[in-house]
Scaffold this motif. Structure first.
Motif, PDB file in Angstrom:
ATOM      1  N   THR A  94       0.272  -2.473   0.145  1.00 55.53           N
ATOM      2  CA  THR A  94       0.398  -3.634  -0.720  1.00 55.53           C
ATOM      3  C   THR A  94       0.950  -4.805   0.065  1.00 55.53           C
ATOM      4  OG1 THR A  94       2.581  -2.833  -1.347  1.00 55.53           O
ATOM      5  CG2 THR A  94       0.759  -2.274  -2.805  1.00 55.53           C
ATOM      6  N   GLY A  95       0.680  -5.995  -0.415  1.00 53.86           N
ATOM      7  CA  GLY A  95       1.249  -7.182   0.214  1.00 53.86           C
ATOM      8  C   GLY A  95       0.410  -7.694   1.357  1.00 53.86           C
ATOM      9  N   THR A  96       0.951  -8.690   2.025  1.00 52.91           N
ATOM     10  CA  THR A  96       0.276  -9.302   3.163  1.00 52.91           C
ATOM     11  C   THR A  96       1.178  -9.178   4.382  1.00 52.91           C
ATOM     12  OG1 THR A  96       1.216 -11.457   2.598  1.00 52.91           O
ATOM     13  CG2 THR A  96      -0.966 -10.931   1.700  1.00 52.91           C
ATOM     14  N   GLY A  97       0.664  -9.624   5.523  1.00 53.01           N
ATOM     15  CA  GLY A  97       1.465  -9.590   6.737  1.00 53.01           C
ATOM     16  C   GLY A  97       1.800  -8.174   7.147  1.00 53.01           C
ATOM     17  N   ILE A  98       3.043  -7.967   7.575  1.00 53.00           N
ATOM     18  CA  ILE A  98       3.457  -6.681   8.109  1.00 53.00           C
ATOM     19  C   ILE A  98       3.333  -5.558   7.089  1.00 53.00           C
ATOM     20  CG2 ILE A  98       5.902  -6.826   7.502  1.00 53.00           C
ATOM     21  CD1 ILE A  98       6.514  -5.703  10.265  1.00 53.00           C
ATOM     22  N   ALA A  99       3.415  -5.901   5.814  1.00 53.94           N
ATOM     23  CA  ALA A  99       3.345  -4.888   4.769  1.00 53.94           C
ATOM     24  C   ALA A  99       1.982  -4.215   4.701  1.00 53.94           C
ATOM     25  CB  ALA A  99       3.684  -5.509   3.416  1.00 53.94           C
ATOM     26  N   SER A 100       0.967  -4.804   5.319  1.00 52.82           N
ATOM     27  CA  SER A 100      -0.385  -4.243   5.263  1.00 52.82           C
ATOM     28  C   SER A 100      -0.781  -3.600   6.588  1.00 52.82           C
ATOM     29  CB  SER A 100      -1.393  -5.347   4.902  1.00 52.82           C
ATOM     30  OG  SER A 100      -1.381  -6.363   5.896  1.00 52.82           O
ATOM     31  N   THR A 101       0.189  -3.255   7.408  1.00 49.85           N
ATOM     32  CA  THR A 101      -0.090  -2.693   8.730  1.00 49.85           C
ATOM     33  C   THR A 101       0.461  -1.275   8.858  1.00 49.85           C
ATOM     34  OG1 THR A 101       1.976  -3.403   9.778  1.00 49.85           O
ATOM     35  CG2 THR A 101       0.205  -5.037   9.628  1.00 49.85           C
ATOM     36  N   GLU A 102       0.292  -0.709  10.045  1.00 49.86           N
ATOM     37  CA  GLU A 102       0.799   0.643  10.311  1.00 49.86           C
ATOM     38  C   GLU A 102       2.311   0.732  10.149  1.00 49.86           C
ATOM     39  OE1 GLU A 102      -3.192   0.315  11.978  1.00 49.86           O
ATOM     40  OE2 GLU A 102      -1.419  -0.966  12.153  1.00 49.86           O
ATOM     41  N   PHE A 103       3.021  -0.391  10.197  1.00 50.86           N
ATOM     42  CA  PHE A 103       4.465  -0.367   9.969  1.00 50.86           C
ATOM     43  C   PHE A 103       4.795   0.002   8.519  1.00 50.86           C
ATOM     44  CE2 PHE A 103       5.126  -3.553  13.615  1.00 50.86           C
ATOM     45  CZ  PHE A 103       5.324  -2.512  14.513  1.00 50.86           C
ATOM     46  N   ALA A 104       3.803  -0.017   7.643  1.00 50.45           N
ATOM     47  CA  ALA A 104       4.002   0.391   6.257  1.00 50.45           C
ATOM     48  C   ALA A 104       3.578   1.834   6.017  1.00 50.45           C
ATOM     49  CB  ALA A 104       3.231  -0.534   5.316  1.00 50.45           C
ATOM     50  N   PHE A 105       2.538   2.298   6.720  1.00 49.61           N
ATOM     51  CA  PHE A 105       1.977   3.614   6.386  1.00 49.61           C
ATOM     52  C   PHE A 105       1.868   4.579   7.554  1.00 49.61           C
ATOM     53  CE2 PHE A 105      -1.513   0.494   6.749  1.00 49.61           C
ATOM     54  CZ  PHE A 105      -2.208   1.003   7.839  1.00 49.61           C
ATOM     55  N   GLY A 106       2.275   4.169   8.762  1.00 45.31           N
ATOM     56  CA  GLY A 106       2.269   5.095   9.885  1.00 45.31           C
ATOM     57  C   GLY A 106       0.888   5.604  10.215  1.00 45.31           C
ATOM     58  N   ALA A 107       0.737   6.922  10.310  1.00 42.21           N
ATOM     59  CA  ALA A 107      -0.547   7.526  10.666  1.00 42.21           C
ATOM     60  C   ALA A 107      -1.507   7.581   9.486  1.00 42.21           C
ATOM     61  CB  ALA A 107      -0.327   8.932  11.215  1.00 42.21           C
ATOM     62  N   GLY A 108      -0.995   7.386   8.268  1.00 43.70           N
ATOM     63  CA  GLY A 108      -1.862   7.418   7.102  1.00 43.70           C
ATOM     64  C   GLY A 108      -1.292   8.291   6.005  1.00 43.70           C
ATOM     65  N   HIS A 109      -2.156   8.716   5.071  1.00 45.46           N
ATOM     66  CA  HIS A 109      -1.736   9.495   3.905  1.00 45.46           C
ATOM     67  C   HIS A 109      -1.955  10.987   4.158  1.00 45.46           C
ATOM     68  CE1 HIS A 109      -1.739  11.137  -0.187  1.00 45.46           C
ATOM     69  NE2 HIS A 109      -1.084  10.056  -0.543  1.00 45.46           N
ATOM     70  N   VAL A 110      -0.970  11.790   3.811  1.00 43.50           N
ATOM     71  CA  VAL A 110      -1.010  13.220   4.097  1.00 43.50           C
ATOM     72  C   VAL A 110      -2.211  13.898   3.427  1.00 43.50           C
ATOM     73  CG1 VAL A 110       0.507  13.805   2.154  1.00 43.50           C
ATOM     74  CG2 VAL A 110       0.370  15.330   4.137  1.00 43.50           C
ATOM     75  N   ASP A 111      -2.840  14.816   4.178  1.00 45.35           N
ATOM     76  CA  ASP A 111      -3.992  15.586   3.704  1.00 45.35           C
ATOM     77  C   ASP A 111      -3.690  17.065   3.941  1.00 45.35           C
ATOM     78  OD1 ASP A 111      -6.378  16.925   3.294  1.00 45.35           O
ATOM     79  OD2 ASP A 111      -7.616  15.429   4.284  1.00 45.35           O
ATOM     80  N   PRO A 112      -3.201  17.793   2.927  1.00 43.73           N
ATOM     81  CA  PRO A 112      -2.732  19.171   3.145  1.00 43.73           C
ATOM     82  C   PRO A 112      -3.785  20.111   3.702  1.00 43.73           C
ATOM     83  CG  PRO A 112      -2.065  18.358   0.985  1.00 43.73           C
ATOM     84  CD  PRO A 112      -3.024  17.354   1.541  1.00 43.73           C
ATOM     85  N   ILE A 113      -4.996  20.044   3.187  1.00 43.31           N
ATOM     86  CA  ILE A 113      -6.031  20.978   3.626  1.00 43.31           C
ATOM     87  C   ILE A 113      -6.396  20.730   5.081  1.00 43.31           C
ATOM     88  CG2 ILE A 113      -8.339  21.854   3.172  1.00 43.31           C
ATOM     89  CD1 ILE A 113      -6.227  22.432   0.986  1.00 43.31           C
ATOM     90  N   ALA A 114      -6.598  19.475   5.457  1.00 43.71           N
ATOM     91  CA  ALA A 114      -6.922  19.157   6.850  1.00 43.71           C
ATOM     92  C   ALA A 114      -5.775  19.529   7.778  1.00 43.71           C
ATOM     93  CB  ALA A 114      -7.260  17.676   6.987  1.00 43.71           C
ATOM     94  N   ALA A 115      -4.521  19.341   7.304  1.00 38.14           N
ATOM     95  CA  ALA A 115      -3.362  19.637   8.144  1.00 38.14           C
ATOM     96  C   ALA A 115      -3.262  21.120   8.475  1.00 38.14           C
ATOM     97  CB  ALA A 115      -2.083  19.173   7.454  1.00 38.14           C
ATOM     98  N   SER A 116      -3.852  21.974   7.641  1.00 40.92           N
ATOM     99  CA  SER A 116      -3.798  23.411   7.903  1.00 40.92           C
ATOM    100  C   SER A 116      -4.833  23.851   8.933  1.00 40.92           C
ATOM    101  CB  SER A 116      -4.004  24.193   6.596  1.00 40.92           C
ATOM    102  OG  SER A 116      -5.318  23.997   6.094  1.00 40.92           O
ATOM    103  N   ASN A 117      -5.648  22.913   9.419  1.00 44.33           N
ATOM    104  CA  ASN A 117      -6.650  23.222  10.437  1.00 44.33           C
ATOM    105  C   ASN A 117      -6.849  22.016  11.346  1.00 44.33           C
ATOM    106  OD1 ASN A 117      -8.737  24.456  11.890  1.00 44.33           O
ATOM    107  ND2 ASN A 117     -10.299  23.891  10.378  1.00 44.33           N
ATOM    108  N   PRO A 118      -5.820  21.665  12.140  1.00 42.06           N
ATOM    109  CA  PRO A 118      -5.866  20.404  12.896  1.00 42.06           C
ATOM    110  C   PRO A 118      -6.696  20.439  14.168  1.00 42.06           C
ATOM    111  CG  PRO A 118      -3.817  21.533  13.346  1.00 42.06           C
ATOM    112  CD  PRO A 118      -4.524  22.346  12.298  1.00 42.06           C
ATOM    113  N   GLY A 119      -6.960  21.623  14.727  1.00 40.38           N
ATOM    114  CA  GLY A 119      -7.724  21.716  15.977  1.00 40.38           C
ATOM    115  C   GLY A 119      -6.864  21.572  17.208  1.00 40.38           C
TER     116      GLY A 119
END
Length: 735
Positions: free
Chosen positions: A561-586
């Motif tokens: 949400t928002g503009t500027g820094i609020a819309s960058t990786e400083f707000a969400f890091g690597a992204g949104h957690v995905d439990p199923i994918a995380a159980s098979n990362p490779g």
């Protein structure tokens, strides 16, 4: 409470000799004493070392008192070394100079930072999700929070066998508190018993690992099955918080015990308004020793967004979680007398049955002691009760929540500063975004007898999600500037979970419930803890860093949400957690204590201090390879000092194969935010022949003219056609 309404090897030596004259003693006595935490690193490996005796001798020597009753507050003696004591400032200074002491810092109060969220994340109920129930039942999640409600159905032990043999904890819940085979442990550090009287700890524990409880709602709102991410796992509750907050000395005791008790994972939804240096941060200290003992700690990022540089859990050995929406939201509609409907936010269980009542704007009900502008905000003492009684009060701020009932208002409509989040209020209420609030004011001012009805909250689905909550704390990291924080996002907006019947739903609210709706990074944190425990059930021997990497590198892309820094990786890091994918990362980025010690060397911690912290011989070299940005972290971040010149940045990384034994991964770079980066990966192809085989590579980033206010980013993806191992690359300046 921010749920948004949250040693050296050998015997340590003390060589300081004190010569106190009677005059100086009088001065000491006159000084005010406060609680300080004395952190002394790892426990010495010598079997004849007794922490309690050592701590007492230090205090006796420093204070000149034979009896230290009333001085010693806590001992840390099970998982790391140190104590908390009441000291004067001059005593603190002398303790800080002692050999074997890493840091001495004041005890501060930190603050406490589903029926559809797990489905939204892809972790479906029952047979729809692959599970390992035997290992899940042996998994113990330690919850450091405000306690727990043992009678809640979310913690029933129906169908559970005895606790795992590895469990070394106790049930010290206090009076009228009973553990069971689900809630296997309880400890209290607040002198009030482990029972949760706030609701926060019960909510976070049930979100992470609560049983599935069907037909649950908040007065009919959000009806469905409430459950945790790993409902077959066990819970140990460590109460370090009460209504006034969470003392740092209590938090360290909780970590000390949780590590020694044998928990597999720790979730802690607690933090301050800003980050602290690692050696003076009780959570950073506790989590470091948890990591060294193979325990991953998941922590909330904080609720001080959308301002930048507000994320509080910034150590790389912590998995730091920001908060996002799900595809379900709660809205509370306001129907005006002219038939127009405005859509606001709240969790309103009061049913006014659509009846319209007169409405009054605060500035039209101003008392004689206030200006109209202050009355419009509904400042205390600014409203004339006779003009408000029996009407719906309209306020240009949330301050009306404190005064509405006292002036006789039957309901409240206010301008919301956080229109993306719904909260519970003690009377019918709805928070309108600025545009709709202005429309309401225009209606009031142009109508002779304005009226409105506030409807009961409705659920809406399929909205654009996940979006980062406006309240969620943002980076950049102010302590370790080359580590991206937060790491990940998870649902933290309008989460329904178990609650304490003794807890207050909102200020002045007299209702009592067993399940409630809360928002905050406190709510997102246990979601990721549940995911981490879920991943661990498939890979019980994985290290904390492997689980953290699996979660980060398999995340969904996300917006903010928002503009500027609020819309960058400083707000969400690597992204949104995905439990199923995380159980098979490779592939995973793996780290251990040695890597973190090298990282601290790169941050200019001395070999002497690190030897005390780690109980190992440490030699910090001047080799550039130990630069903090070369920590084998799942994200890659560099802060540069010169924004307008050409730059070249390198990152060295190593991947471990945890997928098929024979596999080939090709690298690909995709654009991120303001992507003016040139990224070269060498080698560009990694071939693995065995499971657990490691392959190293280097990422070289070049560019120029960085924005002084916004980061530039890209994403490196390693793919074998099945797995996509995704890492953000962030370069920034100007903070």
């Amino acid at each position: 409470m921010a749920k948004l309404r949250a040693a050296p090897s050998g015997l340590l030596s003390c060589l300081l000799v004190l010569f106190l004259s009677s005059a100086s003693a009088i001065t000491e006595d006159s000084q005010e004493k406060q609680v300080y935490i004395v952190y002394m690193g790892s426990l010495p490996s010598r079997v004849d070392y007794t922490p309690m005796s050592h701590h007492m001798s230090i205090l006796q020597e420093i204070t000149g008192e034979s009896s230290i009753e009333g001085r010693l507050v806590r001992n840390y003696k099970r998982s790391f070394n140190g104590f908390a004591a009441r000291l004067t400032e001059s005593e603190r200074e002398r303790v800080a100079e002692m050999d074997g002491v890493v840091s001495v810092f004041p005890n501060k109060k930190l603050q406490l930072q589903t029926t559809s969220s797990w489905d939204f994340m892809g972790l479906k109920e029952g047979k729809k999700t692959n599970r390992n129930p035997t290992v899940e039942s042996d998994t113990i999640i330690g919850v450091i929070d405000s306690g727990i409600t043992p009678e809640s159905q979310s913690f029933s032990d129906k169908g559970f066998g005895p606790p795992p043999e590895k469990w070394k904890g106790v049930c010290s819940g206090g009076e009228n508190f009973t553990c069971n085979n689900k809630l296997i442990g309880a400890r209290d550090y607040t002198n009030s018993g482990t029972r949760d009287t706030e609701g926060h700890g019960t909510h976070t524990a049930s979100t992470a690992a609560g049983n599935a409880v069907a037909d649950t709602s908040f007065f009919g709102i959000g009806n469905g099955t409430v459950r945790g991410g790993v409902p077959a796992s066990r819970i140990a509750a460590y109460k370090a918080c009460n209504a006034t907050g969470c003392g740092m000395e209590a938090l360290l005791s909780a970590f000390d015990d949780a590590i020694a008790d044998g928990v597999d994972l720790i979730t802690i939804s607690i933090g301050g308004e800003s980050a602290h240096s690692f050696e003076t941060d009780s959570i950073a200290i506790g989590t470091f020793h948890a990591m060294a003992n193979g325990i991953l700690t998941v922590s909330s990022a904080g609720n001080s967004g959308p301002e930048d540089s507000t994320v509080c859990a910034v150590a790389p050995w912590i998995l730091t979680v920001a908060a996002t929406t799900t595809n379900r939201g709660f809205v509370t509609k306001v129907v005006l007398g002219n038939g127009k409907t405005l859509v606001g936010k709240s969790v309103n269980a009061f049913d006014m049955k659509g009846q319209k009542y007169p409405i009054v704007y605060g500035k039209s009900a101003a008392s004689s002691v206030c200006e109209a502008e202050n009355a419009a905000l509904c400042e205390p003492e600014c409203l004339e009760a006779s003009l408000v009684k029996g009407k719906i009060l309209v306020c240009a701020s949330t301050k009306g929540l404190k005064v509405a009932e006292s002036v006789g208002a039957i309901a409240l409509i206010f301008k919301s500063l956080k229109p993306d989040v719904a909260f519970i209020h003690p009377l019918p209420a709805s928070g309108l975004p600025e545009k709709d609030f202005d429309s309401l004011v225009s209606y009031i001012e142009s109508t002779e007898s304005p009226s409105a009805a506030i409807l009961k909250t409705e659920e809406i689905f399929n909205r654009t999600s996940p979006l980062v909550g406006s309240f969620s704390s943002r980076g950049p990291n102010t302590i370790a500037v080359d580590i991206l924080k937060p790491d990940i996002t998870a649902p933290g907006v309008e989460i329904l979970a178990a609650f304490s019947p003794d807890g207050e739903l909102s200020q002045g609210d007299t209702r009592h419930v067993k399940y409630s709706v809360l928002s905050g990074t406190s709510m997102s944190c246990p979601h990721v803890a549940g995911v981490a425990a879920y991943v661990k059930t498939f890979y019980p021997k994985w290290s904390p860093s492997m689980i953290q990497s699996a979660i980060m590198t398999t995340a969904w892309p996300v917006n903010a949400t928002g503009t500027g820094i609020a819309s960058t990786e400083f707000a969400f890091g690597a992204g949104h957690v995905d439990p199923i994918a995380a159980s098979n990362p490779g592939l995973v980025y793996e780290l251990d204590k040695t890597d973190h010690i090298a990282f601290l060397c790169g941050m200019n911690y001395t070999s002497k201090i690190l030897r005390i912290i780690s109980d190992e011989t440490v030699t910090c070299s001047e080799d550039k390879e130990i630069s903090p940005r070369n920590l084998n972290y799942p994200s890659m971040t560099a802060r540069l000092s010169v924004p307008h010149s050409n730059f070249t940045v390198t990152f060295n990384r190593t991947l471990t194969n945890v997928g098929p034994s024979s596999s080939t991964y090709k690298s690909k770079v995709v654009a991120g935010h303001r992507s003016n980066l040139n990224v070269n990966v060498t080698p560009s192809v990694l071939s693995f022949k065995e499971v657990n085989e490691k392959q190293s590579f280097r990422v070289t980033v070049t560019g120029s003219d960085l924005d002084s206010k916004l980061p530039s980013s890209a994403y490196l993806i390693w793919s074998d056609g099945t797995h996509n191992v995704r890492s953000p690359i962030v370069v920034y300046t100007g903070y």
